[in-house]
Design a protein around this motif. Structure first.
Motif, PDB file in Angstrom:
ATOM      1  N   SER A 183      -0.104  13.021 -16.979  1.00 21.58           N
ATOM      2  CA  SER A 183       0.203  13.919 -15.846  1.00 21.58           C
ATOM      3  C   SER A 183      -0.763  13.663 -14.691  1.00 21.58           C
ATOM      4  CB  SER A 183       0.097  15.384 -16.267  1.00 21.58           C
ATOM      5  OG  SER A 183       0.884  15.608 -17.400  1.00 21.58           O
ATOM      6  N   HIS A 184      -2.035  13.495 -15.018  1.00 19.25           N
ATOM      7  CA  HIS A 184      -3.018  13.235 -13.952  1.00 19.25           C
ATOM      8  C   HIS A 184      -2.780  11.879 -13.312  1.00 19.25           C
ATOM      9  CE1 HIS A 184      -5.664  16.734 -14.056  1.00 19.25           C
ATOM     10  NE2 HIS A 184      -5.286  16.824 -15.309  1.00 19.25           N
ATOM     11  N   TRP A 185      -2.440  10.910 -14.136  1.00 16.98           N
ATOM     12  CA  TRP A 185      -2.170   9.572 -13.589  1.00 16.98           C
ATOM     13  C   TRP A 185      -1.010   9.657 -12.605  1.00 16.98           C
ATOM     14  CZ3 TRP A 185       2.321   6.567 -14.304  1.00 16.98           C
ATOM     15  CH2 TRP A 185       2.244   5.270 -13.764  1.00 16.98           C
ATOM     16  N   ARG A 186       0.068  10.335 -13.027  1.00 22.61           N
ATOM     17  CA  ARG A 186       1.221  10.402 -12.129  1.00 22.61           C
ATOM     18  C   ARG A 186       0.890  11.199 -10.854  1.00 22.61           C
ATOM     19  NH1 ARG A 186       7.069  11.682 -13.975  1.00 22.61           N
ATOM     20  NH2 ARG A 186       6.302  13.743 -14.451  1.00 22.61           N
ATOM     21  N   GLU A 187       0.152  12.301 -11.029  1.00 21.42           N
ATOM     22  CA  GLU A 187      -0.204  13.093  -9.846  1.00 21.42           C
ATOM     23  C   GLU A 187      -0.959  12.220  -8.846  1.00 21.42           C
ATOM     24  OE1 GLU A 187      -1.605  17.587  -9.533  1.00 21.42           O
ATOM     25  OE2 GLU A 187      -3.286  16.320 -10.081  1.00 21.42           O
ATOM     26  N   ASN A 203     -21.290  18.698  -9.236  1.00 16.47           N
ATOM     27  CA  ASN A 203     -20.943  19.411  -8.006  1.00 16.47           C
ATOM     28  C   ASN A 203     -19.890  18.686  -7.186  1.00 16.47           C
ATOM     29  OD1 ASN A 203     -23.345  21.391  -8.062  1.00 16.47           O
ATOM     30  ND2 ASN A 203     -24.254  19.372  -8.351  1.00 16.47           N
ATOM     31  N   THR A 204     -19.276  17.681  -7.801  1.00 12.07           N
ATOM     32  CA  THR A 204     -18.371  16.842  -7.016  1.00 12.07           C
ATOM     33  C   THR A 204     -16.922  17.043  -7.423  1.00 12.07           C
ATOM     34  OG1 THR A 204     -20.076  15.173  -6.721  1.00 12.07           O
ATOM     35  CG2 THR A 204     -17.806  14.418  -6.488  1.00 12.07           C
ATOM     36  N   GLY A 205     -16.101  17.394  -6.455  1.00 13.45           N
ATOM     37  CA  GLY A 205     -14.659  17.449  -6.696  1.00 13.45           C
ATOM     38  C   GLY A 205     -14.081  16.102  -6.305  1.00 13.45           C
ATOM     39  N   ALA A 206     -13.424  15.426  -7.230  1.00 15.76           N
ATOM     40  CA  ALA A 206     -12.901  14.093  -6.928  1.00 15.76           C
ATOM     41  C   ALA A 206     -11.464  14.141  -6.434  1.00 15.76           C
ATOM     42  CB  ALA A 206     -12.986  13.213  -8.174  1.00 15.76           C
ATOM     43  N   CYS A 207     -10.801  15.270  -6.645  1.00 17.37           N
ATOM     44  CA  CYS A 207      -9.393  15.339  -6.230  1.00 17.37           C
ATOM     45  C   CYS A 207      -8.971  16.799  -6.158  1.00 17.37           C
ATOM     46  CB  CYS A 207      -8.503  14.622  -7.264  1.00 17.37           C
ATOM     47  SG  CYS A 207      -8.545  15.365  -8.886  1.00 17.37           S
ATOM     48  N   MET A 208      -7.773  17.018  -5.634  1.00 12.28           N
ATOM     49  CA  MET A 208      -7.141  18.332  -5.750  1.00 12.28           C
ATOM     50  C   MET A 208      -6.012  18.145  -6.761  1.00 12.28           C
ATOM     51  SD  MET A 208      -7.261  19.319  -1.748  1.00 12.28           S
ATOM     52  CE  MET A 208      -6.622  20.975  -1.860  1.00 12.28           C
TER      53      MET A 208
END
Ligand code: CMC
Length: 427
Positions: free
Chosen positions: A393-397, A48-53
């Protein structure tokens, strides 16, 4: 976009924003929860946890939808090359032909590895799992390249391209090593997928003739694995990268997370499971019953998913591709029949229906890899090769987001309360 809401939690009332994503997904902003209430949330497994957008990938697990940067996975799988997908994930748009050409050239320039690094392979036993070799080789790159300057977009880009070029070579070399075969160097005129097949299967006397059926199948598999938002390995990459650890070590951590059998390691387990059923006389119902038995910890690998509560859209594409590839190669693999029988039972059996357990991406992929001549212990390496652009891509974001912070979850402590140390003789 945000709206405000009052969350009533036991006796506490928290003023919260409701964060709405571009596909209308909603989340409560609880960043003020602990300062306001002194309490934290507890969500083991982070269901249930969003860690990022994130702008990169959208999944609707209830409807079985997967899109990269807004494009449906089915269209991308049908119309694109893997390197176009890398570009899309990294830069947000599909490349035009000039951009694509330039991007592919840059990757090609990075596909050779430092000659010294080739000697590292000699240090591994022949029995080493190729995932162990891959993660070690990727982290070893840190010894050859200085830390990424995360304030410099060009340096970030160079480091990303370097990994896109070299991980393919590490992957192919890990296979060659485990088969006692000499390393085959990449050829500049071949594209990414053809080069990988060449580096895997050519020998010193004769170049491997790329079979277009196999190249197409591999291209498809890499695309389908390229990203899957905040899965375990990508979250690991974000976690490790959030401390500003260097990119090679960060990606190596992602590779290690992927290796686990509940994640990318499942593709190896699926084939081992199907082979076990075959060797046991093909009695697949016995294995379905074992998976349903709550007194046994046996599970059907390749079934179930944390997010998909519907057929995994990747598995749908892969199962059709598996039929096509086997037919085109004239391969009659009894494992395919066992897989189809398992799927049929699972889709009709109450245990699986009630729990919404469908075949996932790993269920049919191994059947294709096997038909291509890729050994079982390389399956998770193939997954890693596909997932690499997603991790990057996630790392750069994350690293370029000015609001990004070190990831540091809290806990509820359940150990002993304060006590005093006695001298060793008095214990
Ligand atoms: N076989 C039998 N029962 C299962 C399976 C399975 N493969 N998967 C889940 N269940 C049952 C589980 O026992 C539980 O039953 P109950 O409610 O009676 O306790 C229920 O279904 C819910 O499962 P869960 O373990 O709470 O679900 P999760 O979201 O924590 O785990 C999963 C997801 C993928 C780890 C799990 O389904 C699983 O272990 N599957 C097999 C491994 C696998 O194929 N992994 C690849 C995942 S897709 C690619 C990737 O992400 O890398």
């Amino acid at each position: 976009m945000s709206d405000s809401a009052k969350i009533q939690l036991n006796k506490f009332e928290l003023d919260s924003r409701i964060i709405t994503g571009s596909e209308n997904e909603k989340g409560f902003d609880i960043t003020k929860l602990r300062p306001t209430t002194g309490h934290i949330t507890l969500d083991p497994g982070y269901g249930n946890t969003g860690a990022c957008m994130s702008d990169i990938t959208f999944i609707d697990g209830e409807k079985g939808i997967l899109r990269y940067r807004g494009y449906p996975i089915e269209q991308l799988a049908e119309k694109c090359k893997f390197t176009e997908i890398c570009y899309l994930l990294l830069y947000g748009e599909l490349p035009n032909s000039n951009q694509q050409e330039l991007f592919s050239q840059k990757i090609k320039k990075e596909q050779n590895i430092h000659e010294d690094m080739k000697r590292f392979f000699d240090g591994f036993p022949i029995t080493a799992h190729p995932m162990a070799i891959l993660s070690a080789m990727v982290t070893s790159l840190s010894a050859y390249h200085s830390d990424t300057d995360i304030t410099n977009p060009d340096k970030i880009d160079n480091d990303i391209i370097r990994l896109l070029g070299k991980v393919k070579s590490f992957a192919a070399f890990s296979y060659r090593k485990s088969h006692g075969l000499p390393f085959i160097y990449p050829q500049p005129e071949l594209n990414y997928v053809e080069n990988f097949l060449h580096m895997m299967f050519s020998d010193a006397q004769e170049n491997y003739e790329t079979d277009p059926i196999l190249a197409e199948a591999l291209n498809l598999l890499l695309i389908l694995h390229a990203d899957h938002e905040q899965n375990c390995s990508t979250s690991t990459v974000r976690m490790v990268g959030s401390s500003q650890a260097n990119l090679h070590a960060t990606i190596s951590a992602g590779i290690s997370a992927l290796w686990g059998p509940l994640h990318g390691g499942a593709n190896q387990r699926v084939i081992e499971m199907l082979e076990q059923i075959r060797d046991d006389g093909g009695d697949y119902k016995k294995y379905v019953n074992m998976a349903k038995d709550k007194n046994s910890d046996y599970k059907l690998f390749g079934f179930g998913h944390r997010v998909y509560k519907n057929y995994d859209p990747r598995a749908k594409v892969i199962s059709q591709a598996a039929e096509r590839v086997l037919k085109a190669l004239n391969v009659d693999d009894p494992l395919m029949d066992i897989a189809k029988n398992l799927e049929h039972i699972a889709l009709n059996d109450n245990y699986f229906v009630q729990r919404k357990l469908y075949p996932n991406v790993d269920f049919y992929s191994g059947i294709i890899y096997k038909a291509m001549g890729i050994p079982t212990n390389m399956f998770t390496v193939m997954f890693a090769l596909g997932r690499l652009p997603g991790w990057l891509s996630h790392w750069r974001e994350m690293i370029t987001d000015p609001k990004s912070k070190i990831n540091r979850p809290r806990q509820i402590y359940t150990g002993p309360i304060l006590r005093n140390v006695k001298p060793v003789g008095d214990r």
